[in-house]
Design a protein around this motif. Sequence first.
Motif, mmCIF file in Angstrom:
data_model
loop_
_atom_site.group_PDB
_atom_site.id
_atom_site.type_symbol
_atom_site.label_atom_id
_atom_site.label_comp_id
_atom_site.label_asym_id
_atom_site.label_seq_id
_atom_site.Cartn_x
_atom_site.Cartn_y
_atom_site.Cartn_z
ATOM 1 N N LYS A 1 -26.773 89.981 -48.757
ATOM 2 C CA LYS A 1 -26.199 88.922 -47.003
ATOM 3 C C LYS A 1 -26.361 90.396 -45.931
ATOM 4 N N SER A 2 -26.524 91.213 -47.031
ATOM 5 C CA SER A 2 -26.881 92.454 -46.003
ATOM 6 C C SER A 2 -28.861 92.508 -45.791
ATOM 7 N N ALA A 3 -29.704 91.958 -46.600
ATOM 8 C CA ALA A 3 -30.988 91.966 -46.701
ATOM 9 C C ALA A 3 -31.438 90.668 -45.888
ATOM 10 N N VAL A 4 -31.020 89.840 -46.093
ATOM 11 C CA VAL A 4 -31.212 88.327 -45.038
ATOM 12 C C VAL A 4 -30.441 87.911 -44.245
ATOM 13 N N THR A 5 -31.027 87.344 -42.869
ATOM 14 C CA THR A 5 -29.664 86.627 -42.286
ATOM 15 C C THR A 5 -30.373 84.914 -41.881
ATOM 16 N N LEU A 6 -29.251 84.354 -41.350
ATOM 17 C CA LEU A 6 -29.842 83.341 -41.413
ATOM 18 C C LEU A 6 -31.306 82.830 -40.726
ATOM 19 N N THR A 7 -31.709 83.399 -39.639
ATOM 20 C CA THR A 7 -33.175 83.443 -39.214
ATOM 21 C C THR A 7 -34.326 83.300 -40.029
ATOM 22 N N ASP A 8 -33.903 84.338 -41.314
ATOM 23 C CA ASP A 8 -35.450 84.301 -42.650
ATOM 24 C C ASP A 8 -34.957 81.985 -43.164
ATOM 25 N N LEU A 9 -33.862 82.139 -43.848
ATOM 26 C CA LEU A 9 -33.255 80.756 -44.103
ATOM 27 C C LEU A 9 -34.365 79.965 -43.128
ATOM 28 N N TRP A 10 -33.476 79.728 -41.745
ATOM 29 C CA TRP A 10 -34.261 78.442 -40.898
ATOM 30 C C TRP A 10 -35.669 78.720 -41.187
ATOM 31 N N GLY A 11 -36.592 79.949 -40.720
ATOM 32 C CA GLY A 11 -37.603 80.235 -40.468
ATOM 33 C C GLY A 11 -38.331 79.290 -41.810
ATOM 34 N N GLY A 12 -37.599 79.914 -43.108
ATOM 35 C CA GLY A 12 -38.716 79.125 -44.110
ATOM 36 C C GLY A 12 -38.416 77.659 -44.327
ATOM 37 N N LEU A 13 -37.530 76.884 -43.542
ATOM 38 C CA LEU A 13 -36.697 76.335 -44.204
ATOM 39 C C LEU A 13 -37.522 74.958 -42.936
ATOM 40 N N PHE A 14 -38.048 75.416 -41.871
ATOM 41 C CA PHE A 14 -38.682 75.115 -40.868
ATOM 42 C C PHE A 14 -40.675 74.958 -41.360
ATOM 43 N N LYS A 15 -40.430 76.077 -41.941
ATOM 44 C CA LYS A 15 -42.344 76.196 -42.839
ATOM 45 C C LYS A 15 -42.245 75.158 -43.579
ATOM 46 N N ALA A 16 -41.286 74.772 -44.632
ATOM 47 C CA ALA A 16 -41.523 74.143 -45.265
ATOM 48 C C ALA A 16 -41.213 72.469 -45.007
ATOM 49 N N GLY A 17 -40.627 71.737 -43.908
ATOM 50 C CA GLY A 17 -41.327 71.220 -43.084
ATOM 51 C C GLY A 17 -42.759 70.486 -42.458
ATOM 52 N N VAL A 18 -42.760 71.775 -42.143
ATOM 53 C CA VAL A 18 -44.815 71.458 -41.473
ATOM 54 C C VAL A 18 -45.319 71.381 -42.667
ATOM 55 N N PHE A 19 -45.133 72.246 -44.412
ATOM 56 C CA PHE A 19 -45.310 71.986 -45.472
ATOM 57 C C PHE A 19 -45.550 70.577 -45.586
ATOM 58 N N GLY A 20 -44.542 70.425 -45.745
ATOM 59 C CA GLY A 20 -44.255 68.466 -46.027
ATOM 60 C C GLY A 20 -45.577 67.457 -45.201
ATOM 61 N N LEU A 21 -44.980 67.927 -43.883
ATOM 62 C CA LEU A 21 -46.177 67.284 -43.307
ATOM 63 C C LEU A 21 -47.151 67.173 -43.428
ATOM 64 N N LEU A 22 -47.750 68.821 -43.645
ATOM 65 C CA LEU A 22 -49.419 68.135 -43.880
ATOM 66 C C LEU A 22 -50.062 68.025 -45.693
ATOM 67 N N VAL A 23 -49.056 68.487 -46.475
ATOM 68 C CA VAL A 23 -48.871 67.729 -48.101
ATOM 69 C C VAL A 23 -49.043 65.475 -47.600
ATOM 70 N N ALA A 24 -47.805 65.400 -47.315
ATOM 71 C CA ALA A 24 -48.292 63.995 -47.237
ATOM 72 C C ALA A 24 -48.936 63.284 -46.371
ATOM 73 N N GLY A 25 -49.377 64.414 -44.922
ATOM 74 C CA GLY A 25 -51.004 63.308 -44.451
ATOM 75 C C GLY A 25 -52.003 64.080 -45.134
ATOM 76 N N ILE A 26 -52.104 64.843 -46.170
ATOM 77 C CA ILE A 26 -53.831 64.486 -46.686
ATOM 78 C C ILE A 26 -53.804 64.421 -47.709
ATOM 79 N N GLY A 27 -52.520 63.742 -48.230
ATOM 80 C CA GLY A 27 -52.241 62.744 -49.221
ATOM 81 C C GLY A 27 -52.852 61.562 -48.767
ATOM 82 N N CYS A 28 -52.614 61.184 -48.056
ATOM 83 C CA CYS A 28 -52.666 59.620 -47.498
ATOM 84 C C CYS A 28 -53.956 59.873 -46.699
ATOM 85 N N PHE A 29 -54.654 60.420 -45.961
ATOM 86 C CA PHE A 29 -55.825 60.688 -45.799
ATOM 87 C C PHE A 29 -56.649 60.510 -46.751
ATOM 88 N N ARG A 30 -56.724 61.376 -47.154
ATOM 89 C CA ARG A 30 -57.698 61.230 -49.033
ATOM 90 C C ARG A 30 -57.302 59.765 -49.627
#
Lengths: 381, 260
Positions: A310-339
Amino acid sequence: MPSFRNSPPPSLEFVDETTDSITLVFKGELRTESVSKVWGKARKKASSRLISTVIIDVHNINYCDGTGIAMLADLLLEAQRRTNVDITLEGLKEDFQQLLDQFDLKHFKPEPDSNAKPIPVTEEVGLTASQFLQDLKELISFVGEAFYSLWIALKHPSTIRWKDMLLTIERAGVNALPIVCLICFLMGLIMAFQSAIPLKQFAAELFIADLVSVAMLRELGPLMTAILLAGRSGSAFAAEIGTMKVNEEVNALQTMGIDPVRFLTIPRIIASIIVTPLLTLFANFMGLVGGWVVYISLGFPTIVYINQIKSAVTLTDLWGGLFKAGVFGLLVAGIGCFRGMQTSMGASAVGQSTTRAVVSGIVLIVMADGLFSVIYYILGL
Amino acid sequence: MTIKNDIVIQANALTCAYGTSVILDNINFEVRRGEVFIILGGSGCGKSTLLKHLIGLYQPAGGSIKIIDQDLVHANQQEHRRILKNIGVMYQSGALFGSMSLLENVRLPLEEHTALDIHAMNLIAHMKLSLVGLGNFTKHYPSEVSGGMQKRAAIARAMALDPEVLFLDEPSAGLDPITSSELDALIRRLAESLGITFVIVSHELASIFAIADRVIMLDAETKGIIADGPPVTLQQSHSNATVREFFNRGKHNNITQVED
């Protein structure tokens, strides 16, 4: 006709050998299995520079198959390779002569030896560079097309193929849950365990919780999930669409007036954008559980672990990570379909697309991750 | 009924090329309404290439294609969509979607282009499948039926939107003679009862004599059309020896002509 196995190898004798002429006398049966025993010897003699008259005597050949004919043709072609040689074939039986006549010796042009002239390095570099640029151009136009289709799809949600999307969510998301959980649990466990030893030297084992939670939530949770997704689903997308391309199904869509990008890639991209953050949530949690196992085995109570996190991480860290994950998902699916869409003809092309989907998927993930680190640093997150 | 002399497809000075290698150079032909029109020629003469140009998958290197009075080459997206709604294509392999049942395959164009409810679409799809003799196989997946059935299902899918023109790429390739002749009968029936114009790529002589109203023959050497007319006329009295040879299966053979 004697059977295959019992046939003795043909014999070759050199008769009337002078400095500039020779008679090659073949006897026995010229068969695929045994003709190599005399072919090399005969050719060596016939191609000797000193000899200008060669007589090939095959009176005593009582059987000759296609390979045997090829050997005779090869010897006769010597006259084409060197102009100053006179080669005559004597005594070939009518049946075999017919076989030889089917092949037009006069207009034969030998295949260029592919090893003979290697492509210069400069040409190779140029070729690779132009292929890379072409690839980049196609990627850019695909990104444009995909974003346009995505925009249209979001404006008219009724055009999205929800059934396909749900199926992809199940395959790429639900079915990936066990492996994501296992890998991230082990990641948390290993990380905690490896850091326990150096931290113990400073009596700082308490901070294992900080290390595991920050690393998992900000970085490893999204990254590991995305890499697993690239390996599991990015490759699957490429293979599915690639196979459809090979089977003309993509053409069929086009002639039905259905945009293949919208039909095939949008459901997959949307599904990936939805499942990657969800999977990341599980990944984060399992990583923390892994750390917790090490933590309590070191003798700390659970409540200390929780308070430390609780003292080490904040909600921002979590959201930041989840947002990144969403972008990664877009990239992985996009490149898979593109190939997949890039697949040319044939089964090996599908394999190639699959490989390229995984490789470029992982490269894109890591590049995007680097970009996010810089952006988050500038934003002070 | 439809008027026989109405022109459905018109190719003017059409040139087809891949990159710099020209496959077909400056060819002209037209297809009339209700006709079974066959594109034939030896291997590698550009039959499938021509078909792919006619359905708009490839852009021609020159010339124009008009389909039902619409310019295919310069059509904008909307016009292009309208043209595509009026044509149906059966690919050589069938190109059915493996993840969908036969019914779903046939229903797909309806889902994409019409606002009908699911019951109506199912009914239409079922009727189309019955038309090609697959009324009892609606729930089967493409992998569960034979090659001939896949081709018939592909025809049903191509007909889903009641197109005016159907393009078939080698419908009898890889089929046994009986299945192949059943398919021929089906094509003839659809042409006569529904007035659909067929453009077919084929080199099955028996099938050509059975179904064709008109034939054009492409040639790899001249990169153009070397014959145009009803198959029987071409077989008996065409001035070009290559054409007569093709229809008589080479110099030495004389096949008995198959009458419809």
